[in-house]
Design a protein around this motif. Structure first.
Motif, PDB file in Angstrom:
ATOM      1  N   TRP A  49      45.950  47.535  74.962  1.00  0.00           N
ATOM      2  CA  TRP A  49      44.991  46.576  74.400  1.00  0.00           C
ATOM      3  C   TRP A  49      45.699  45.610  73.454  1.00  0.00           C
ATOM      4  O   TRP A  49      45.525  44.398  73.531  1.00  0.00           O
ATOM      5  N   GLN A  50      46.529  46.178  72.591  1.00  0.00           N
ATOM      6  CA  GLN A  50      47.232  45.359  71.609  1.00  0.00           C
ATOM      7  C   GLN A  50      48.169  44.367  72.309  1.00  0.00           C
ATOM      8  O   GLN A  50      48.216  43.191  71.972  1.00  0.00           O
TER       9      GLN A  50
ATOM     10  N   LEU B  98      45.079  55.763  65.599  1.00  0.00           N
ATOM     11  CA  LEU B  98      45.803  56.901  66.163  1.00  0.00           C
ATOM     12  C   LEU B  98      46.035  57.995  65.131  1.00  0.00           C
ATOM     13  O   LEU B  98      45.902  59.184  65.432  1.00  0.00           O
TER      14      LEU B  98
ATOM     15  N   MET C 185      42.633  37.521  73.943  1.00  0.00           N
ATOM     16  CA  MET C 185      41.398  37.453  73.155  1.00  0.00           C
ATOM     17  C   MET C 185      41.165  36.043  72.623  1.00  0.00           C
ATOM     18  O   MET C 185      40.025  35.608  72.495  1.00  0.00           O
ATOM     19  N   THR C 186      42.239  35.333  72.310  1.00  0.00           N
ATOM     20  CA  THR C 186      42.073  33.997  71.754  1.00  0.00           C
ATOM     21  C   THR C 186      41.424  33.066  72.759  1.00  0.00           C
ATOM     22  O   THR C 186      40.507  32.315  72.424  1.00  0.00           O
TER      23      THR C 186
ATOM     24  N   LEU D 176      45.700  41.198  72.049  1.00  0.00           N
ATOM     25  CA  LEU D 176      45.921  40.720  70.688  1.00  0.00           C
ATOM     26  C   LEU D 176      47.210  39.919  70.629  1.00  0.00           C
ATOM     27  O   LEU D 176      47.896  39.727  71.620  1.00  0.00           O
ATOM     28  N   GLY D 177      47.531  39.489  69.448  1.00  0.00           N
ATOM     29  CA  GLY D 177      48.751  38.708  69.289  1.00  0.00           C
ATOM     30  C   GLY D 177      48.547  37.269  69.741  1.00  0.00           C
ATOM     31  O   GLY D 177      47.413  36.809  69.939  1.00  0.00           O
ATOM     32  N   VAL D 178      49.650  36.568  69.912  1.00  0.00           N
ATOM     33  CA  VAL D 178      49.584  35.152  70.256  1.00  0.00           C
ATOM     34  C   VAL D 178      49.933  34.985  71.727  1.00  0.00           C
ATOM     35  O   VAL D 178      50.796  35.663  72.256  1.00  0.00           O
TER      36      VAL D 178
ATOM     37  N   LEU E  88      45.226  51.877  73.502  1.00  0.00           N
ATOM     38  CA  LEU E  88      45.257  50.930  72.382  1.00  0.00           C
ATOM     39  C   LEU E  88      46.531  50.100  72.413  1.00  0.00           C
ATOM     40  O   LEU E  88      46.512  48.924  72.056  1.00  0.00           O
ATOM     41  N   TRP E  89      47.611  50.702  72.827  1.00  0.00           N
ATOM     42  CA  TRP E  89      48.857  49.961  72.890  1.00  0.00           C
ATOM     43  C   TRP E  89      48.747  48.834  73.921  1.00  0.00           C
ATOM     44  O   TRP E  89      49.148  47.695  73.704  1.00  0.00           O
TER      45      TRP E  89
ATOM     46  N   ALA F  59      44.393  57.682  73.793  1.00  0.00           N
ATOM     47  CA  ALA F  59      44.100  56.605  72.841  1.00  0.00           C
ATOM     48  C   ALA F  59      45.344  55.766  72.615  1.00  0.00           C
ATOM     49  O   ALA F  59      45.273  54.538  72.528  1.00  0.00           O
ATOM     50  N   ALA F  60      46.499  56.420  72.553  1.00  0.00           N
ATOM     51  CA  ALA F  60      47.726  55.680  72.261  1.00  0.00           C
ATOM     52  C   ALA F  60      48.032  54.682  73.371  1.00  0.00           C
ATOM     53  O   ALA F  60      48.255  53.500  73.094  1.00  0.00           O
TER      54      ALA F  60
ATOM     55  N   LEU G 299      51.784  56.210  79.235  1.00  0.00           N
ATOM     56  CA  LEU G 299      52.307  55.667  77.981  1.00  0.00           C
ATOM     57  C   LEU G 299      53.582  54.876  78.230  1.00  0.00           C
ATOM     58  O   LEU G 299      53.883  53.925  77.525  1.00  0.00           O
TER      59      LEU G 299
ATOM     60  N   HIS H 248      43.099  38.960  65.119  1.00  0.00           N
ATOM     61  CA  HIS H 248      43.764  39.607  66.247  1.00  0.00           C
ATOM     62  C   HIS H 248      45.039  38.905  66.668  1.00  0.00           C
ATOM     63  O   HIS H 248      45.841  39.461  67.392  1.00  0.00           O
TER      64      HIS H 248
ATOM     65  N   PHE I  62      37.292  51.504  75.370  1.00  0.00           N
ATOM     66  CA  PHE I  62      36.860  52.624  74.525  1.00  0.00           C
ATOM     67  C   PHE I  62      36.079  53.659  75.329  1.00  0.00           C
ATOM     68  O   PHE I  62      36.129  54.849  75.028  1.00  0.00           O
TER      69      PHE I  62
END
Lengths: 613, 656
Positions: A550-551, B184, A488-489, A555-557, A547-548, A543-544, A408, B170, A503
């Motif tokens: 991953w984000q 979460l 992702m973009t 994700l994001g720009v 996903l963090w 998961a934390a 983490l 996203h 996942f």
């Protein structure tokens, strides 16, 4: 003369090394040809190992009784097959060897009774297939390697031989040789083709692993010095005594009958005998051809318990030495897993290793540790394992939680995955160790099966995740999570495929991570709810961090330039891993458990019967 | 092929197929804009299959695999000589899951249709429909599973889809953060659910996760484990708390409004968030055996209801008002569920499930209308920026009005009947001996909440559709048929489904009352269905009162509202800032977690340096000894001579 099964298994072991050696004769400028050659080598190995899988399934199926436990049969357990092969070989007039028992022996160094003895069962075969598979994809992932291509593939393929040999070996000495063979290529692969601090990482890896091997070696030698004649058929002991008498006529009658061996199944039986001796159940011991109610047929054919009693005074049958052997074997393999206090080499090695080597490291090499514990430490020293089970389970649960929390806090993508590996391998340890007594031992079967399943599942997700990092690194030239973003973009297909892997790593139902974790958690639930609670709670942290990550990465720009979408080569690798992780999550029974579980459960039952209710 | 048993399998399988087809469509450039076709078709077919199945639920439930006597289909299993651990794949449709199925597939289909218009032209169009289809598959699996493990698979599946859809845009950081938060926070609850089902499985003899198997042992379990059993129920409840956004785990739902509006309608209003209610209804046979747990459920429900309603009073974001109203309405359902026991379980649970059913209709229509407003207002949803839209968006206005009136509990509309049943349950529970006073108190809370609900709903309605016409820049109000038809269909549902299904015919409660779990929970008691006129008049009056206040404050200009806000500064800002719950959680939960992570990282660094330290020992030793090997032959000769002298001296003088 040489049986079919021996040829097939040896082919799987040595085909990679042969292809690797031939890599060296290519002219240096034919880089592309060398790559294809190496790919061909791993492809052939993969095909051969899948053939083994089919053959092994036939073996199980031939004894299948179509009942509730359809592929279970005592005769198909590795122990029984190895014993049968030994019995046939030791007959005064040797009976023909069996070509389809998937155990094969060729004498190697007669003086010390070292044999080239290999075999497969449901514990080694999943890992063999996994190795061939991950290696195949590691070669595909190596396409971008440009320096010293020939040497690189030579080392990679030699490494594969080392790993496969370790999984096949049924002789401790052979196993040790293969185990060491694997170490050297790994040192060079990290130290030459690695990142900025590669030398330090490679050095640390070698020192740690060598330390483990030293422990292992001490244990092996110690085991060899044990006289195990009571656990071997009388005919075999007689035959050897006859030879010994000719060689050195000065030995006493008792000395020439001493029987020392590296044969793993024999040592396993001796260890189980030791457990009975130490728990005061000596009288349950009986010869294998004289089974009885409540008896444990561990002694060799023609051996009587009364004559054996005297030799139970040996060091091997004393508590101190059982502890010692177990700790040696455990530490030797725990370094490899790695179990938490011995894990410091892993993050460094992962961070510095090139992508394909990281894939191999996470996907295969860590499994060697788990395999060693399952194949050697537990069956050879069951008494000490049982005594220490709470400690080991605690280490496993601690590793799960600790690894997750450290992950983490990471900002280096590879380092994060390294800690996630530590956390996930903690489930393997927890599942292994959850040995409740008596009526509870059946839950241990769930833990053990979970541990095996988790190894395979982690082998797939972890190597895939390291491949994902490699793909990103090729484009961004950084592993720093903060410098990535918005992937992702620009790479939607890549993001979609990696999402499934994320996942799967998280252990979502329907993906491969779930099955193993559920088995382990349920097995340990019945052993010690507190440990199980820690393991379940850690899933939130898992998961934390996933996903963090991953984000932050996907994700994001994206402020760091446009990345090109993955190539067909990369897509093929990822897609296969994705398909496998879904398939193993949806059809775990058909694809893996049905043929893996009989061996694992068989092992559990053979150990559980030693423990009184 | 068309036997009910096979159709049962088709209900989740069709949307799954739809999801795969959407992905396939997405990978072909020309087909991308047609990606909605498989989604709509599969959803509609799944709905048809579900209706057929439900019509076949009579005396006997529908099962897959059909033959119950044979071996169940094993998902994965390990068999030892004595026991078998098996996760089975078995589907079962009884009355409870039947009603859930109708809601999910029927409303789901219309929402997918609505999305065709709403999502038109947005990037990742196939991704949206793939995720929605996958959601429908998981949700139907969740309600059809006949054991806890398979249910858990569906449960996690809907969580996954919710994650994917909340984070649909996203590149928007707030959406990404909201998605992670949703996953979460619900995962926290999931841990409880998993533990709870383990405990139940263990107490029931470790043989099976099958509902029926476990429920049959309920009485035995509660006798043998008087403390562990309620603990297991509480753990299962914690899973429901997470998924159904109850206090203290409700914080994810308002943030989840970052997703596309059809998603808010489908997942975060109509279906997924009701999974917790479904779970508790399914486990009614267990929960009714623990009065204290039931009281906890009721208290949590009522508290969540009033808390969320209080926050909703002042929100300026139209979707957030609706989100908090969802939390609040779910609280109502949990209040009803918590009354089972003191009240005849089938009555209380029916009240909850009936409210779930009607709520699905009117909340879906409210969200879709809000989406239509948002679509027209150039993705702007702040009510301060627009007003007076009723002329510009007539169909949307009509649909929203229907939904709002139903939500407010205006007499004769759907929401009125179901809310009335809940109030009646609470009132009746007040007459029980244990916790009687508590239930009376909860009734008071509920009726207050009902008034607040009417007020904030119509506050939103008046502020959006009444007053002078005002629109943000770039807005071009328009409505298309593909969005209007679903709106109208669901609006009709919002108006009529309540009165048709229950109050006079009692069709709904009779149908649901035959569900096995409720029959078992009833234990022979019979629910009396009657119309409680004083309560009906009272709750109707309360609803009208709330609407009236909203009309007085917001229908014309909102001067009076602003004045009121100025006079009541503290409560106003507390509500506007959501009672600072997010901030409190940040301090109490998130920061400690990060601190542990930081601490572990520190430990790691220490271990790292320790290893280096140990590695220095050999080098240090080497440095000590190295000077001896200095290359001077004289030195070697001297040391050899001295060594020889020492040994000889020892032998001569000491050893003799």
């Amino acid at each position: 003369m040489i049986e079919y099964d021996l040829i097939m298994m040896s082919l799987v072991i040595f085909v990679p090394a042969a292809f690797g050696l031939l890599c060296l004769i290519f002219p240096a400028k034919f880089k592309e040809a060398v790559r294809w050659w190496a790919l061909l080598g791993t492809a052939v190995t993969l095909c051969l190992s899948l053939c083994l899988l089919v053959e092994y399934y036939f073996l199980l199926d031939s004894r299948s009784d179509r009942g509730l436990r359809s592929l279970h049969h005592p005769k198909t357990l590795l122990d029984a097959r190895a014993d049968e092969a030994l019995r046939r070989a030791s007959m005064p007039a040797p009976e023909p060897r069996q070509a389809y028992d998937w155990v094969g022996t060729v004498p190697w160094i007669d003086r010390f009774d070292i044999q080239y003895c290999i075999g497969i069962d449901g514990i080694s075969l999943p890992l063999i297939v996994l190795t061939s598979l991950v290696m195949f994809f590691a070669v595909i992932a190596s396409w971008k390697i440009e320096t010293n291509v020939r040497a690189y593939f030579f080392l990679l393929l030699t490494l594969q031989t080392g790993v496969l040999g370790t999984f096949f070996a049924l002789d401790l000495f052979l196993l040790y040789v293969f185990y060491e063979v694997m170490l050297i290529p790994m040192y060079f692969l990290i130290g030459v083709w690695g990142g900025a601090r590669r030398k330090y990482a490679a050095f640390k890896f070698v020192i740690y692993t060598l330390l483990g091997s030293v422990f292992l070696l001490v244990a092996i030698i110690g085991l060899y010095f044990t006289d195990v004649r009571d656990f071997v058929d009388k005919t075999a002991v007689d035959a050897r005594a006859e030879e010994r008498r000719k060689e050195s006529p000065r030995l006493t009658q008792d000395e020439i009958r001493e029987y020392h061996t590296f044969h793993i199944p024999t040592l396993q039986r001796a260890g189980q005998g030791a457990m009975l001796v130490l728990t005061g159940q000596q009288n349950r011991l009986t010869a294998r051809d004289e089974p009885g109610e409540g008896k444990v047929p561990l002694l060799g054919r023609g051996v009587h318990i009364e004559s054996a009693r005297g030799r139970f005074q040996q060091a091997f049958f004393q508590p101190t030495y059982q502890y010692l052997f177990f700790v040696l074997l455990f530490v030797g393999f725990a370094v490899k897993v790695p179990v938490v206090p011995f894990h410091s080499w892993l993050p460094d090695a992962h961070v510095e290793a090139p992508t394909p080597v990281s894939m191999i490291l996470a996907g295969i090499l860590l499994k060697l540790g788990g395999y060693g514990l399952l194949r050697l430490a537990y069956p050879i020293c069951p008494w000490a394992a049982d005594q220490l089970s709470l400690v080991i389970a605690g280490l496993g649960a601690f590793g799960i939680v600790y690894g997750a929390f450290v992950a983490l806090g990471q900002t280096d993508f590879k380092r994060l995955l390294a800690y996630s590996s530590i956390s996930h391998m903690g489930y393997v340890i927890l599942g292994l160790a959850a040995w409740g007594g008596g009526a509870k031992s059946q839950y241990w079967a769930w833990g053990m099966n979970g541990a095996m399943y988790q190894m395979v599942a982690h082998g797939i997700t972890a190597s895939a995740m390291f491949f994902v990092v490699g793909v990103l690194y090729d484009r961004s030239h950084t592993r720093e999570i903060r410098q990535l973003g918005g992937v992702m973009t620009s790479m939607p297909l890549f993001a979609g495929l990696s999402a499934i892997l994320f996942f799967a790593s998280m252990g979502l139902p329907g993906l491969c991570g779930f099955v193993g974790e559920l088995f382990v958690v349920l097995g340990s639930w019945n052993y010690h709810p507190g440990l199980s609670l820690a393991a379940i709670g850690a899933t939130v942290v898992t998961a934390a961090y996933l996903l963090w990550t991953w984000q932050r990465v996907y994700l994001g720009v994206n402020h760091h330039g446009h990345y090109t979408e993955i190539t067909a080569r990369e897509a093929a690798v990822l897609l296969t891993f994705v398909v496998l992780s879904i398939a193993l999550g949806v059809l775990p029974q058909t694809l893996l458990l049905s043929w893996m579980e009989p061996s694992v459960t068989g092992l559990v039952e053979s150990l559980a019967r030693l423990k009184p209710d | 092929m068309f036997e009910p048993s096979n159709l049962l399998l088709a209900v989740p399988a069709l949307p799954l197929l739809g999801a795969l087809l959407c992905v396939a469509f997405g990978s072909v450039k020309e087909l991308r804009k047609w990606a909605h076709v498989p989604a709509v078709l599969c959803a509609a077919l799944s709905c048809a299959a579900a209706l057929t199945v439900v019509s076949n639920i009579g005396e006997a439930d529908v099962h897959f695999p059909q033959d119950r006597t044979g071996e169940p289909i094993s998902w994965f299993s390990v068999a030892t000589a004595t026991t078998k651990l098996s996760a089975d794949f078995g589907l079962e449709a009884d009355q409870l899951s039947g009603i859930m199925l109708i809601g999910i597939t029927f409303i789901g289909t219309w929402i997918v249709v609505f999305s065709i218009g709403y999502m038109h032209g947005s990037p990742g169009y196939p991704r949206f429909f793939a995720a929605v289809s996958l959601f429908l598959a998981s949700m139907t699996l969740l309600v059809l599973a006949d054991n806890f493990l398979l249910m858990f698979a569906g449960w996690e599946g809907v969580g996954l889809c919710s994650y994917l859809l909340v984070g649909y845009w996203h590149d928007k950081p707030s959406a990404a953060a909201a998605a992670r938060k949703a996953f979460l926070v619900t995962r926290l609850g999931d841990v409880g659910l998993l533990l709870g089902s383990f405990l139940l499985w263990q107490m029931a003899g470790r043989n099976s996760f099958n509902y029926q198997f476990i429920f049959e042992k309920a009485a035995e379990m509660v006798n043998a484990h008087p403390y562990l059993f309620p603990a297991a129920c509480l753990l299962v409840f914690s899973g429901a708390v997470g998924k159904s956004a109850q206090f203290p785990l409700y914080v994810w739902l308002p943030d989840a409004m970052e997703g596309p509006t059809p998603v808010s309608a489908l997942i975060h209003a109509a279906t997924m968030v009701t999974a917790g209610v479904y779970l508790l209804a399914r486990c009614a046979a267990l929960f009714t055996l623990c009065p204290a747990v039931q009281a906890t459920v009721a208290v949590i429900g009522a508290f969540t209801a009033i808390l969320a309603a209080y926050i909703a009073l002042t929100q300026n974001d139209l979707k957030r008002v609706l989100a908090y109203s969802t939390v609040s309405q779910l609280g109502f359902m949990f209040l009803a569920l918590g009354c089972a026991g003191p009240v005849v379980p089938s009555f209380a649970v029916t009240a909850a499930v009936f409210h779930l059913f009607t709520h699905a209709f009117f909340k879906a229509v409210l969200f879709l209308s809000a989406g239509s407003v948002m679509h027209a207002m150039h993705d702007e949803i702040d009510m301060r920026l627009f007003s007076g839209l009723r002329k510009k968006l007539p169909v949307t206005h009509l649909a929203f009005l229907c939904g709002a009136a139903a939500l407010a509990g205006l007499p004769l509309l759907s929401g009125f009947w179901s809310k009335d049943m809940i109030l009646e349950s609470a009132l009746e529970a007040g007459e029980s001996k244990r916790f009687g006073t508590l239930y009376y108190l909860l009734f008071g809370v509920a009726i207050t909440t009902a008034a607040m609900t009417a007020f904030y709903t119509f506050r939103a309605y008046f502020r959006t559709f009444w007053g002078p016409l005002k629109m943000p820049e770039g807005a071009h109000p328009h409505e298309t048929w593909v969005m209007n038809i679903p709106l109208l269909v669901l609006a009709i549902g919002a108006l009529a489904v309540g009165i048709v299904a229950e109050p006079f015919t009692h069709w709904f409660s009779h149908f649901l009352g035959h569900a096995k779990t409720l029959v078992q929970a009833d234990a022979g008691r019979v629910a009396e269905h009657h119309l409680n006129w004083p309560l009906m008049i009272g709750s109707g009056a309360v609803a009208l009162l709330g609407i009236g206040v909203a009309w007085a404050m917001y229908a014309g200009n909102s001067q009076s509202a602003d004045n009121l806000a100025k006079n009541l500064k503290t409560p106003y800002y507390a509500s506007l800032n959501k009672l600072y719950v997010d901030e409190i959680y940040n301090v109490l939960i998130v920061q400690p977690f990060l601190m542990i992570a930081g601490f572990c990282k520190l430990c790691e660094a220490i271990v790292y340096d320790l290893v280096r330290l140990v590695a220095m020992v050999p080098r240090f030793l080497a440095d000590l000894i190295r000077p001896l090997q200095n290359g001077l032959v004289q030195f070697y000769a001297l040391s050899m001579a001295m060594g020889l002298a020492a040994i000889v001296g020892y032998l001569v003088l000491v050893a003799k």
